[in-house]
Write a protein that holds these residues in place. Structure first.
Motif, mmCIF file in Angstrom:
data_model
loop_
_atom_site.group_PDB
_atom_site.id
_atom_site.type_symbol
_atom_site.label_atom_id
_atom_site.label_comp_id
_atom_site.label_asym_id
_atom_site.label_seq_id
_atom_site.Cartn_x
_atom_site.Cartn_y
_atom_site.Cartn_z
ATOM 1 N N SER A 4 7.476 -21.212 -8.467
ATOM 2 C CA SER A 4 8.214 -22.471 -8.406
ATOM 3 C C SER A 4 9.457 -22.358 -7.528
ATOM 4 C CB SER A 4 8.623 -22.902 -9.822
ATOM 5 O OG SER A 4 9.516 -21.946 -10.370
ATOM 6 N N ALA A 5 9.571 -21.284 -6.793
ATOM 7 C CA ALA A 5 10.726 -21.053 -5.923
ATOM 8 C C ALA A 5 10.366 -21.359 -4.475
ATOM 9 C CB ALA A 5 11.175 -19.600 -6.043
ATOM 10 N N ASP A 6 11.396 -21.464 -3.643
ATOM 11 C CA ASP A 6 11.199 -21.561 -2.197
ATOM 12 C C ASP A 6 11.126 -20.171 -1.578
ATOM 13 O OD1 ASP A 6 11.383 -24.452 -2.002
ATOM 14 O OD2 ASP A 6 13.523 -24.199 -2.418
ATOM 15 N N ILE A 7 11.933 -19.255 -2.104
ATOM 16 C CA ILE A 7 11.992 -17.885 -1.609
ATOM 17 C C ILE A 7 11.975 -16.940 -2.805
ATOM 18 C CG2 ILE A 7 13.368 -16.169 -0.340
ATOM 19 C CD1 ILE A 7 14.671 -18.575 1.141
ATOM 20 N N TYR A 56 17.819 -23.951 -1.021
ATOM 21 C CA TYR A 56 16.630 -23.198 -1.406
ATOM 22 C C TYR A 56 16.704 -22.704 -2.845
ATOM 23 C CZ TYR A 56 16.364 -23.134 3.634
ATOM 24 O OH TYR A 56 16.342 -23.513 4.954
ATOM 25 N N ARG A 57 15.565 -22.732 -3.504
ATOM 26 C CA ARG A 57 15.447 -22.138 -4.830
ATOM 27 C C ARG A 57 15.007 -20.687 -4.617
ATOM 28 N NH1 ARG A 57 10.995 -25.751 -7.024
ATOM 29 N NH2 ARG A 57 10.509 -25.519 -4.844
ATOM 30 N N CYS A 58 15.933 -19.768 -4.823
ATOM 31 C CA CYS A 58 15.667 -18.346 -4.595
ATOM 32 C C CYS A 58 15.599 -17.617 -5.932
ATOM 33 C CB CYS A 58 16.776 -17.721 -3.754
ATOM 34 S SG CYS A 58 17.006 -18.505 -2.151
ATOM 35 N N GLY A 89 3.174 -21.506 -1.448
ATOM 36 C CA GLY A 89 4.204 -22.069 -0.571
ATOM 37 C C GLY A 89 5.550 -21.388 -0.672
ATOM 38 N N VAL A 90 5.583 -20.193 -1.222
ATOM 39 C CA VAL A 90 6.835 -19.461 -1.411
ATOM 40 C C VAL A 90 7.034 -18.475 -0.256
ATOM 41 C CG1 VAL A 90 8.093 -17.887 -2.959
ATOM 42 C CG2 VAL A 90 6.605 -19.655 -3.904
ATOM 43 N N GLY A 91 8.225 -18.458 0.331
ATOM 44 C CA GLY A 91 8.566 -17.439 1.314
ATOM 45 C C GLY A 91 8.839 -16.138 0.581
#
Length: 166
Positions: A4-7, A56-58, A89-91
């Protein structure tokens, strides 16, 4: 963890691929420890500007788990977990042990993006020739990745080489 994070930051605490100087398995832990010593200022963490990561959600997704002493299990575990994150879709930012951990990371990204260009900063090319019976190690993974079609050498660059290479 981390879907559920971006990174997502993950550690790969492995150093059985080194030909000398083991200890890089402690790298992820040491990087996390040093990150607690960042210079905090009124509006930012030096050297980043105020709010650089705010959009960003890291998350720290912890270390990839695998039993110590098994290169094959490590390769599979890192590729599986990284592929799941990338597929969601997570970096992914990975804190490594030795350079061999790059191979399953590249494989995982190639599952989703296909053949990639490599930008590699190092003193060595990590393209040692190997035979079918040679164990995987930290100096061969980019040649192996190129032979697997994961990276395209003609679109890649290696910077900082101090050893000769054909």
């Amino acid at each position: 963890a981390g879907e559920s994070a971006d990174i997502a930051v993950q550690g790969v605490a492995y150093d059985l691929g080194v030909t000398n100087r083991p200890g890089s398995r402690f790298g992820p832990r040491a990087i996390r420890e040093q990150s607690t010593l960042s210079g905090e200022f009124e509006r930012s963490l030096w050297p980043w500007p105020d709010g650089a990561l705010r959009p960003y959600r890291c998350v720290d997704a912890g270390d990839v788990t695998f039993p110590p002493g098994s290169t094959d299990v490590m390769l599979e575990a890192v590729q599986r977990r990284t592929s799941a994150l990338v597929g969601a879709g997570v970096g992914v930012v990975s804190l490594g042990g030795d350079h061999l951990v790059s191979l399953p990371l590249l494989r995982a990204h190639a599952e989703h993006y296909g053949t990639m260009a490599l930008v590699h900063f190092d003193a060595h090319s990590d393209t040692w020739e190997y035979g079918d019976d040679d164990p995987l190690h930290h100096g061969m993974m980019f040649l192996k990745a190129a032979r697997e079609g994961i990276i395209e050498p003609g679109c890649s660059v290696q910077v900082g080489m101090r050893t000769p290479n054909e």
